[in-house]
Design an enzyme around this catalytic site. Structure first.
Site, mmCIF file in Angstrom:
data_model
loop_
_atom_site.group_PDB
_atom_site.id
_atom_site.type_symbol
_atom_site.label_atom_id
_atom_site.label_comp_id
_atom_site.label_asym_id
_atom_site.label_seq_id
_atom_site.Cartn_x
_atom_site.Cartn_y
_atom_site.Cartn_z
ATOM 1 C CG HIS A 1 -4.847 9.660 0.356
ATOM 2 N ND1 HIS A 1 -3.517 9.609 0.047
ATOM 3 C CD2 HIS A 1 -4.938 9.240 1.638
ATOM 4 C CE1 HIS A 1 -2.833 9.168 1.105
ATOM 5 N NE2 HIS A 1 -3.676 8.942 2.083
ATOM 6 C CE1 TYR B 1 0.545 7.768 2.486
ATOM 7 C CE2 TYR B 1 1.016 5.484 1.962
ATOM 8 C CZ TYR B 1 0.180 6.446 2.500
ATOM 9 O OH TYR B 1 -1.020 6.068 3.049
ATOM 10 C CE LYS C 1 -3.838 4.672 0.428
ATOM 11 N NZ LYS C 1 -2.443 4.495 0.853
ATOM 12 C CG ASP D 1 -1.858 1.157 1.282
ATOM 13 O OD1 ASP D 1 -2.965 1.023 0.734
ATOM 14 O OD2 ASP D 1 -1.498 2.214 1.836
HETATM 15 P P1 NAD Z 1 0.418 1.126 11.967
HETATM 16 O O1 NAD Z 1 -0.751 0.919 12.849
HETATM 17 O O2 NAD Z 1 0.720 0.152 10.878
HETATM 18 O O3 NAD Z 1 1.670 1.306 12.935
HETATM 19 C C1 NAD Z 1 2.962 1.501 12.427
HETATM 20 C C2 NAD Z 1 3.939 1.677 13.620
HETATM 21 O O4 NAD Z 1 3.977 0.473 14.371
HETATM 22 C C3 NAD Z 1 5.317 1.937 13.119
HETATM 23 O O5 NAD Z 1 5.935 2.840 13.997
HETATM 24 C C4 NAD Z 1 5.996 0.572 13.181
HETATM 25 O O6 NAD Z 1 7.367 0.649 13.351
HETATM 26 C C5 NAD Z 1 5.315 -0.033 14.391
HETATM 27 N N1 NAD Z 1 5.233 -1.508 14.319
HETATM 28 C C6 NAD Z 1 4.841 -2.256 13.257
HETATM 29 N N2 NAD Z 1 4.840 -3.566 13.577
HETATM 30 C C7 NAD Z 1 5.250 -3.647 14.876
HETATM 31 C C8 NAD Z 1 5.456 -4.736 15.779
HETATM 32 N N3 NAD Z 1 5.227 -5.987 15.407
HETATM 33 N N4 NAD Z 1 5.874 -4.459 17.041
HETATM 34 C C9 NAD Z 1 6.098 -3.174 17.433
HETATM 35 N N5 NAD Z 1 5.940 -2.098 16.625
HETATM 36 C C10 NAD Z 1 5.512 -2.342 15.357
HETATM 37 O O7 NAD Z 1 0.264 2.611 11.338
HETATM 38 P P2 NAD Z 1 0.292 3.283 9.914
HETATM 39 O O8 NAD Z 1 1.601 3.210 9.257
HETATM 40 O O9 NAD Z 1 -0.279 4.646 10.123
HETATM 41 O O10 NAD Z 1 -0.809 2.466 9.055
HETATM 42 C C11 NAD Z 1 -0.497 1.393 8.190
HETATM 43 C C12 NAD Z 1 -0.614 1.799 6.741
HETATM 44 O O11 NAD Z 1 -1.920 2.321 6.447
HETATM 45 C C13 NAD Z 1 0.299 2.967 6.327
HETATM 46 O O12 NAD Z 1 1.644 2.617 6.242
HETATM 47 C C14 NAD Z 1 -0.332 3.370 5.031
HETATM 48 O O13 NAD Z 1 0.025 2.464 4.008
HETATM 49 C C15 NAD Z 1 -1.814 3.278 5.395
HETATM 50 N N6 NAD Z 1 -2.378 4.588 5.851
HETATM 51 C C16 NAD Z 1 -3.374 5.149 5.105
HETATM 52 C C17 NAD Z 1 -3.940 6.357 5.493
HETATM 53 C C18 NAD Z 1 -5.040 6.948 4.680
HETATM 54 O O14 NAD Z 1 -5.432 8.096 4.918
HETATM 55 N N7 NAD Z 1 -5.580 6.234 3.709
HETATM 56 C C19 NAD Z 1 -3.499 7.019 6.657
HETATM 57 C C20 NAD Z 1 -2.487 6.422 7.404
HETATM 58 C C21 NAD Z 1 -1.953 5.201 7.004
#
Ligand code: NAD
Length: 282
Positions: free
Chosen positions: A112, A56, A81, A51
């Protein structure tokens, strides 16, 4: 060429017949210089769904990793997006994303944010549907849409978006919106599925007990909860250890009581971490 593991995630059929791996890698805030390595590592571990977004700034590096994987293009599922300031010219924005990715098509293209003040999302979606007919994208979806935005879109175009990617984690579950999407066969993709770990999952004794009982981590319990709700998840990580841990959620099952305990962590609006879609991208 690197050795790629077999894919581990089941496929979910979207309302347009496109099949999407239920588990993938999120790439928001992975710096461009780290992205190709992170995506290559994920693919080696058996991830097949990535994704990204124009916002990004790492589409080129995602595309480079796709090519470096040596896998046939159709074995990978790539989402990107259109950003808010390009909705009126979504088709051009899509072509620019494809150019950066170095791909002929994306599997899923999302609006988005609805950015309702601009009143352009219907126009953007109509452009996406034409691009789909031309083979530039396989599936057209949205992100951060509320029920009224979805109703407007569906009434105007006569077409259901295939997915709605929304903020959804244990403290912010958007139950009404998620149920509405479920009733209309629109797949829910939670973003920040782990709540970006901004709150301490360890603060919830229910979660710690479940993790211990299953010999799993807190993150794995939360990701398993999403999977059992039928959602499509893609936690972000650039560490191979976390990527491997996150994907290992298809070998255990939470009981109905455990699922209910996670459902009960919802804090409603108080749990929201990201922007409110009604105010974003005016
Ligand atoms: P997330 O909930 O995936 O959390 C990511 C954080 O958790 C990072 O700091 C990572 O290092 C940590 N992490 C991941 N696995 C872990 C583990 N096993 N143990 C400990 N820490 C861990 O948050 P995110 O990145 O905001 O969301 C995931 C994805 O969703 C994004 O990367 C993006 O692709 C998408 N996204 C979309 C929108 C949107 O508006 N459409 C907004 C935000 C994110």
């Amino acid at each position: 060429m690197t050795q790629n593991s077999a894919p581990f995630a089941p496929l979910i059929e979207l309302n347009d017949g496109v099949r999407i791996p239920q588990f993938g890698l999120g790439t928001y805030k992975i710096a461009p210089e780290d992205t190709q390595q992170a995506v290559e590592t994920a693919i080696e571990l058996g991830y097949r769904h990535i994704d990204t977004a124009a916002l990004y700034g790492n589409e080129a590096e995602v595309g480079a990793a796709v090519r470096a994987s040596g896998l046939p293009r159709e074995e990978l599922f790539i989402t990107t997006k259109v950003w808010n300031d390009r909705q009126a010219e979504a088709r051009v924005a899509l072509e620019e994303s494809l150019q950066r990715l170095g791909l002929d098509y994306v599997d899923l293209y999302l609006i988005h944010w609805p950015s309702p003040a601009q009143n352009q999302f219907v126009n953007a979606f109509e452009q996406m549907l034409r691009a789909k007919d031309e083979g530039l994208l396989r599936s057209a979806g949205v992100s951060n849409f509320e029920i009224d935005h979805l109703e407007t879109l569906i009434d105007a175009t006569g077409t259901l978006p295939s997915v709605n990617q929304i903020e959804l984690h244990p403290r912010f579950q958007q139950t009404e919106l998620a149920a509405w999407c479920g009733a209309h066969n629109i797949a829910v993709e939670p973003w920040s599925p782990l709540g970006r770990l901004r709150y301490e999952l360890g603060d919830y004794p229910e979660l710690a007990a479940m993790a211990e009982a299953h010999g799993k981590s807190l993150a794995q319990v939360v990701l398993r909860w999403h999977v059992q709700h039928g959602r499509i998840v893609f936690p972000k990580s650039s560490s191979a250890a976390h990527m491997a841990e996150n994907g290992a959620v298809f070998d255990f099952e939470l009981s109905a009581t455990e699922m209910a305990a996670l459902d009960a962590l919802d804090a409603g609006e108080e749990g929201r971490q990201g922007p409110n879609p009604r105010e974003m991208g005016a």
